[in-house]
Design a protein around this motif. Sequence first.
Motif, PDB file in Angstrom:
ATOM      1  N   PRO A  62      22.429   5.203 -21.911  1.00  0.00           N
ATOM      2  CA  PRO A  62      23.717   4.648 -22.356  1.00  0.00           C
ATOM      3  C   PRO A  62      23.746   3.132 -22.210  1.00  0.00           C
ATOM      4  O   PRO A  62      22.909   2.540 -21.524  1.00  0.00           O
ATOM      5  N   ALA A  63      24.716   2.520 -22.847  1.00  0.00           N
ATOM      6  CA  ALA A  63      24.874   1.069 -22.787  1.00  0.00           C
ATOM      7  C   ALA A  63      25.007   0.612 -21.337  1.00  0.00           C
ATOM      8  O   ALA A  63      25.478   1.356 -20.478  1.00  0.00           O
ATOM      9  N   ALA A  64      24.578  -0.616 -21.081  1.00  0.00           N
ATOM     10  CA  ALA A  64      24.656  -1.204 -19.744  1.00  0.00           C
ATOM     11  C   ALA A  64      25.009  -2.677 -19.893  1.00  0.00           C
ATOM     12  O   ALA A  64      24.871  -3.254 -20.971  1.00  0.00           O
ATOM     13  N   ASP A  65      25.467  -3.263 -18.809  1.00  0.00           N
ATOM     14  CA  ASP A  65      25.680  -4.701 -18.774  1.00  0.00           C
ATOM     15  C   ASP A  65      24.399  -5.324 -18.239  1.00  0.00           C
ATOM     16  O   ASP A  65      23.794  -4.814 -17.294  1.00  0.00           O
ATOM     17  N   ARG A  66      23.987  -6.414 -18.874  1.00  0.00           N
ATOM     18  CA  ARG A  66      22.739  -7.073 -18.501  1.00  0.00           C
ATOM     19  C   ARG A  66      22.939  -8.584 -18.503  1.00  0.00           C
ATOM     20  O   ARG A  66      23.694  -9.110 -19.306  1.00  0.00           O
ATOM     21  N   PHE A  67      22.193  -9.238 -17.637  1.00  0.00           N
ATOM     22  CA  PHE A  67      22.213 -10.693 -17.558  1.00  0.00           C
ATOM     23  C   PHE A  67      20.791 -11.197 -17.389  1.00  0.00           C
ATOM     24  O   PHE A  67      19.980 -10.556 -16.730  1.00  0.00           O
TER      25      PHE A  67
END
Length: 185
Positions: A27-32
Amino acid sequence: MPEPVAIQARRAPILAPSASGAVRVLPAADRFVLQMKAPRGAVLPAAAGGFDLSGPLNSVRGTPERFAARLGPGEWLLVCPEGEGTAAEPAIASDLAGRFFSLVAVGHRNAAFLLSGPHAADILNAGIALDLSDAAFPPGSATRTLLGKTEVVLVRVGEAFRLECWRSFAPYVHAFLQDAAREFA
């Protein structure tokens, strides 16, 4: 003059998440992407925003859902579950206050796959020319490499592998991995 209207782009999944099989769409994730250089003689911080930055080059620290992969001398890929990034971003910035760094949200840019099972390394080796054995690429390893024609970030999570690629390449990567997995079905 009319009031400005705030427009927020909606992130539509490029591939539907899957729950089973040797190759799963995550599933979608937050990434930096965090880039930071320590001045000569200074030490890089061990943590920021709850991410462990202490690992050596080509390593990953954290859990399968929330981790920091150190990909270069001053570069990390930070990944957390979708929705946690809104709190993580200011926490990282606060913990790094006084340092020169760049923090760029790239959650919209990437897609991720999880490869697991006894042939996960074999499936990846159809397109990645790295030794993925336990001795050469043990759990806790991370690297930037190529899968076929696509740049990817590969993270060893326990006995499984997490593969991050740019969203626009996700259909190609998925088809490539599915095709390679058919040999071991």
